[in-house]
Design an enzyme around this catalytic site. Structure first.
Site, short mmCIF file in Angstrom:
data_model
loop_
_atom_site.label_atom_id
_atom_site.label_comp_id
_atom_site.label_asym_id
_atom_site.label_seq_id
_atom_site.Cartn_x
_atom_site.Cartn_y
_atom_site.Cartn_z
N ARG A 1 4.00 -15.54 5.86
CA ARG A 1 4.24 -16.79 6.59
C ARG A 1 5.47 -17.53 6.02
O ARG A 1 6.33 -17.99 6.77
CB ARG A 1 2.98 -17.68 6.45
CG ARG A 1 3.14 -19.11 6.90
CD ARG A 1 1.83 -19.84 6.62
NE ARG A 1 1.86 -21.24 6.97
CZ ARG A 1 2.24 -22.21 6.15
NH1 ARG A 1 2.64 -21.92 4.92
NH2 ARG A 1 2.22 -23.46 6.56
N ASP B 1 4.41 -1.87 -8.51
CA ASP B 1 5.52 -1.01 -8.95
C ASP B 1 5.81 0.15 -7.99
O ASP B 1 6.97 0.50 -7.76
CB ASP B 1 5.30 -0.52 -10.39
CG ASP B 1 4.09 0.37 -10.52
OD1 ASP B 1 3.17 0.26 -9.68
OD2 ASP B 1 4.04 1.17 -11.46
N ASP C 1 -3.72 -6.69 -9.84
CA ASP C 1 -3.73 -6.21 -11.23
C ASP C 1 -2.87 -7.04 -12.19
O ASP C 1 -3.04 -6.96 -13.40
CB ASP C 1 -3.26 -4.76 -11.30
CG ASP C 1 -4.28 -3.79 -10.74
OD1 ASP C 1 -5.38 -4.24 -10.36
OD2 ASP C 1 -3.98 -2.58 -10.69
N ARG D 1 -25.03 -13.25 -14.97
CA ARG D 1 -25.53 -13.86 -16.21
C ARG D 1 -26.95 -14.42 -16.03
O ARG D 1 -27.78 -14.36 -16.93
CB ARG D 1 -24.58 -14.97 -16.66
CG ARG D 1 -24.94 -15.60 -17.97
CD ARG D 1 -23.91 -16.62 -18.37
NE ARG D 1 -22.70 -16.00 -18.85
CZ ARG D 1 -22.59 -15.38 -20.03
NH1 ARG D 1 -23.63 -15.30 -20.83
NH2 ARG D 1 -21.47 -14.85 -20.42
N GLN E 1 -13.24 -7.56 -5.28
CA GLN E 1 -12.19 -8.32 -5.96
C GLN E 1 -10.90 -8.40 -5.18
O GLN E 1 -10.04 -9.22 -5.46
CB GLN E 1 -11.89 -7.68 -7.33
CG GLN E 1 -13.04 -7.74 -8.27
CD GLN E 1 -12.92 -6.68 -9.37
OE1 GLN E 1 -12.42 -6.97 -10.45
NE2 GLN E 1 -13.36 -5.47 -9.10
#
Ligand code: F6P
Length: 330
Positions: free
Chosen positions: A29, A111, A136, A163, A262
């Protein structure tokens, strides 16, 4: 749309390549709208370099990129294209771009994306600017890559939930986060999530020490042990680590691989802002006749790094934070 003559920039192609990352749409955008402000036309190339070879293009204009700033993934799609690694593929790509009057490319990715861009620039003299987009954060030349902040927060949300159950049933949990060769996600998620240990490729993993640590945590009265394991850790993976610890302690444990969750979701404010700033910087770099660089940010300032350096040099990760983690996990 009107045509520009700024440095012979009439049409700029935009592509996203490699693993998608939240914030890529915000970046597209920004590029389209900033280019339009300079009177430069933009075209979207579908599915990365594969779309160049297939001439799979869509016209982009300011209204075409409305309502995408908050969307994860990439509206252009992405791919990992093997053909672009061949001479024939590169020759074809140069031909397609030239026939379609695309005189510059802005490539968003990691990369692998930049290697393709340099090969293309060398084969056909096309102007190229790269933008770091990968969860990453493993790209030299920028403090953060687009998507990293969102991925860390997504993984953190999962760890906070884990947890609750880890503490209730008093079990060690081994949680794998993404990061195919670097531990940036694991480090940030582990610290922010209050993990007991973090296993990353940048430091050797000692199973004996890890086992003793988990055992002593329970003896100290800790209800759970959260061990964050980077996908690319040298330990042979989360299943192997958990098994080896079990062989020593015979403690019931659970594994959770967070995986592609993720990579998805609406980008955080930080990722949207970074994506917007880098998109604008990329267009301005082309307008100022720069090419062969990746735009990034260091301490809030725009940086320009030669595309080759982005993979030849290695970004430092602050391993001192692992020592801090041990103190805080006492
Ligand atoms: O490079 C980003 C990344 O999400 C890595 O963390 C992960 O190893 C890889 O991509 C997964 O790739 P794919 O989606 O092709 O399985």
């Amino acid at each position: 749309m009107k045509s520009s003559n700024i440095n012979n920039l009439n049409k700029v192609g935009i592509l996203t390549s490699g693993g998608d990352a939240p914030g890529m749409n915000a970046c597209i955008r920004a590029i389209v709208r900033c280019a339009a402000n300079h009177g430069i036309n933009t075209v979207g190339i579908k599915r990365g370099y594969a779309g160049v070879l297939k001439k799979d293009f869509i016209e982009l204009h300011p209204r075409a990129v409305a309502n995408i700033i908050q969307r994860g993934g990439t509206i252009l799609g992405t791919a990992r294209c093997e053909e672009m690694k061949t001479k024939a593929g590169l020759t074809k790509a140069v031909e397609v771009l030239s026939k379609n009057h695309i005189d510059a490319l802005i490539t968003i990715g990691g990369d692998g994306t930049f290697r393709g861009a340099v090969a293309l620039a060398e084969s056909g003299g096309i102007k190229i600017i790269g933008i770091p987009g990968t969860i990453d954060n493993d790209v030299y030349g920028t403090d953060y890559t687009i998507g990293f902040d969102t991925a860390v927060n997504t993984a953190l949300d999962a760890i906070d939930k884990i947890r609750d159950t880890a503490g209730s049933l008093q079990r060690p949990f081994f949680i794998e986060v993404m990061g195919k060769s670097r531990g940036f996600i694991a480090l940030d998620v582990g610290i922010a999530g209050g993990a007991e240990d973090i296993l990353i490729p940048e430091t050797p993993t000692n199973i004996e020490e890890l086992s003793q640590e988990i055992e002593s945590n329970f003896k100290k009265g800790k209800k759970s042990s959260i061990i964050v394991v980077a996908e690319g850790d040298d330990s042979g993976g989360v299943y192997r680590v958990a098994q080896q610890v079990w062989e020593r302690l015979k403690l019931e444990y659970r594994i959770c691989v967070l995986g592609h969750i993720q990579r998805g979701g609406s980008p955080t404010a930080r990722d949207r802002i970074l994506a917007s700033k880098l998109g604008v910087s990329a267009v301005e770099a082309l307008v100022n006749s720069q090419s062969g660089y990746m735009v990034g940010e260091h301490n809030g300032q725009t940086t320009f790094t030669s595309l080759e350096d982005t993979w030849k040099k290695s970004k430092k990760l602050d391993t001192k934070l692992l020592k801090m983690l041990k103190v805080l996990a006492t």
